[in-house]
Design an enzyme around this catalytic site. Structure first.
Site, PDB file in Angstrom:
ATOM      1  CE  LYS A 173      41.870  -6.775  -1.041  1.00  0.00           C
ATOM      2  NZ  LYS A 173      41.380  -8.012  -0.379  1.00  0.00           N
TER       3      LYS A 173
ATOM      4  CE1 TYR B  29      43.260  -6.632   4.638  1.00  0.00           C
ATOM      5  CE2 TYR B  29      45.324  -6.524   3.416  1.00  0.00           C
ATOM      6  CZ  TYR B  29      43.942  -6.460   3.455  1.00  0.00           C
ATOM      7  OH  TYR B  29      43.239  -6.225   2.293  1.00  0.00           O
TER       8      TYR B  29
ATOM      9  CB  THR C 130      35.088 -11.741   2.042  1.00  0.00           C
ATOM     10  OG1 THR C 130      34.693 -10.704   2.948  1.00  0.00           O
ATOM     11  CG2 THR C 130      36.597 -11.937   2.088  1.00  0.00           C
TER      12      THR C 130
ATOM     13  CG  ASN D 211      38.942 -10.278  -2.089  1.00  0.00           C
ATOM     14  OD1 ASN D 211      39.916  -9.532  -2.122  1.00  0.00           O
ATOM     15  ND2 ASN D 211      38.290 -10.540  -0.963  1.00  0.00           N
TER      16      ASN D 211
ATOM     17  CG  HIS E 207      40.552  -3.077   1.915  1.00  0.00           C
ATOM     18  ND1 HIS E 207      40.449  -3.980   2.939  1.00  0.00           N
ATOM     19  CD2 HIS E 207      40.438  -1.842   2.482  1.00  0.00           C
ATOM     20  CE1 HIS E 207      40.287  -3.330   4.085  1.00  0.00           C
ATOM     21  NE2 HIS E 207      40.286  -2.023   3.834  1.00  0.00           N
TER      22      HIS E 207
ATOM     23  CD  GLU F 242      40.691  -0.237   6.760  1.00  0.00           C
ATOM     24  OE1 GLU F 242      40.022   0.066   5.747  1.00  0.00           O
ATOM     25  OE2 GLU F 242      40.624  -1.372   7.293  1.00  0.00           O
TER      26      GLU F 242
HETATM   27  N1  UDP Z   1      41.125 -13.549   2.945  1.00  0.00           N
HETATM   28  C1  UDP Z   1      41.644 -14.783   2.570  1.00  0.00           C
HETATM   29  N2  UDP Z   1      41.076 -15.923   3.103  1.00  0.00           N
HETATM   30  C2  UDP Z   1      40.034 -15.895   3.975  1.00  0.00           C
HETATM   31  C3  UDP Z   1      39.518 -14.631   4.358  1.00  0.00           C
HETATM   32  C4  UDP Z   1      40.079 -13.485   3.829  1.00  0.00           C
HETATM   33  O1  UDP Z   1      42.582 -14.849   1.799  1.00  0.00           O
HETATM   34  O2  UDP Z   1      39.570 -16.957   4.407  1.00  0.00           O
HETATM   35  C5  UDP Z   1      41.732 -12.325   2.412  1.00  0.00           C
HETATM   36  C6  UDP Z   1      40.871 -11.626   1.347  1.00  0.00           C
HETATM   37  O3  UDP Z   1      41.749 -11.010   0.395  1.00  0.00           O
HETATM   38  C7  UDP Z   1      40.133 -10.597   2.167  1.00  0.00           C
HETATM   39  C8  UDP Z   1      41.212 -10.164   3.175  1.00  0.00           C
HETATM   40  O4  UDP Z   1      41.892 -11.386   3.468  1.00  0.00           O
HETATM   41  O5  UDP Z   1      39.646  -9.540   1.375  1.00  0.00           O
HETATM   42  C9  UDP Z   1      40.714  -9.544   4.442  1.00  0.00           C
HETATM   43  O6  UDP Z   1      39.729 -10.397   5.001  1.00  0.00           O
HETATM   44  P1  UDP Z   1      38.374  -9.804   5.606  1.00  0.00           P
HETATM   45  O7  UDP Z   1      37.701 -10.909   6.336  1.00  0.00           O
HETATM   46  O8  UDP Z   1      38.661  -8.550   6.356  1.00  0.00           O
HETATM   47  O9  UDP Z   1      37.510  -9.512   4.286  1.00  0.00           O
HETATM   48  P2  UDP Z   1      37.082  -8.121   3.593  1.00  0.00           P
HETATM   49  O10 UDP Z   1      36.867  -7.111   4.682  1.00  0.00           O
HETATM   50  O11 UDP Z   1      38.196  -7.748   2.654  1.00  0.00           O
HETATM   51  O12 UDP Z   1      35.815  -8.460   2.856  1.00  0.00           O
HETATM   52 MG    MG Z   2      38.091  -6.570   6.229  1.00  0.00          MG
END
Ligand code: UDP
Ligand code: MG
Length: 139
Positions: free
Chosen positions: A10, A50, A92, A113, A116, A127
């Site tokens: 990212k 997303y 996450t 974070n 992805h 994806e």
């Molecule tokens: N994210 C965020 N706030 C939240 C949850 C997620 O900003 O409360 C962002 C974070 O960058 C995360 C992405 O949205 O990686 C996608 O969320 P997901 O729950 O799919 O997490 P991931 O699969 O990336 O672990």
């Molecule tokens: Mg996710």
């Protein structure tokens, strides 16, 4: 089973010159990089990618962040790649990520974070095709 999964380095990690470190980590964990490109996502790319989070309060901010600078898009391949990638990435929220995971070591915040990874076989299929349609058509 040998699987492919989509990985993204990212903008926060690209900005901090962590591409080599993160790719090296995946290689050390036995992943083969089978496709890779550096790209700045458009707003439409990020919104579509997303789309599952469209109703979430963090969606607009996430789209802004993911388009704030270039990302590295990769297809990683190995045995059990989808689950293994999630394990190497960590939770996450970096505050909850286990020691030694990429997010624990490098993530700046819940949003920024660093990486992805596809979260299921269905997500991985969608994806990988989203960013590398040529790879899927060839298979
Ligand atoms: N994210 C965020 N706030 C939240 C949850 C997620 O900003 O409360 C962002 C974070 O960058 C995360 C992405 O949205 O990686 C996608 O969320 P997901 O729950 O799919 O997490 P991931 O699969 O990336 O672990
Ligand atoms: Mg996710």
């Amino acid at each position: 089973m040998i699987e492919k999964t989509l990985s993204i380095i990212k903008p926060d990690a690209v900005e901090r010159n962590l591409i080599g470190t993160i790719v090296g980590r995946f290689e050390k964990e036995g992943f083969k990089v089978v496709a890779m490109k550096l790209q700045r996502l458009t707003k439409d790319d990020a919104k579509d990618f997303y789309i599952e989070h469209k109703a979430r309060p963090f969606y607009n901010s996430l789209v802004e962040y993911m388009t704030s600078g270039p990302v590295v898009l990769m297809v990683l391949q190995r045995e059990n790649a989808i689950a293994k990638n999630r394990e190497v990435m960590g939770a996450t929220n970096p505050a909850q990520a286990l020691p030694g995971t990429i997010r624990k070591e490098y993530a700046l915040s819940l949003e920024k974070n660093s990486v992805h990874g596809s979260d299921s076989a269905a997500s991985a299929a969608r994806e990988v095709e989203f960013f590398f349609p040529e790879l899927v058509r060839g298979c």
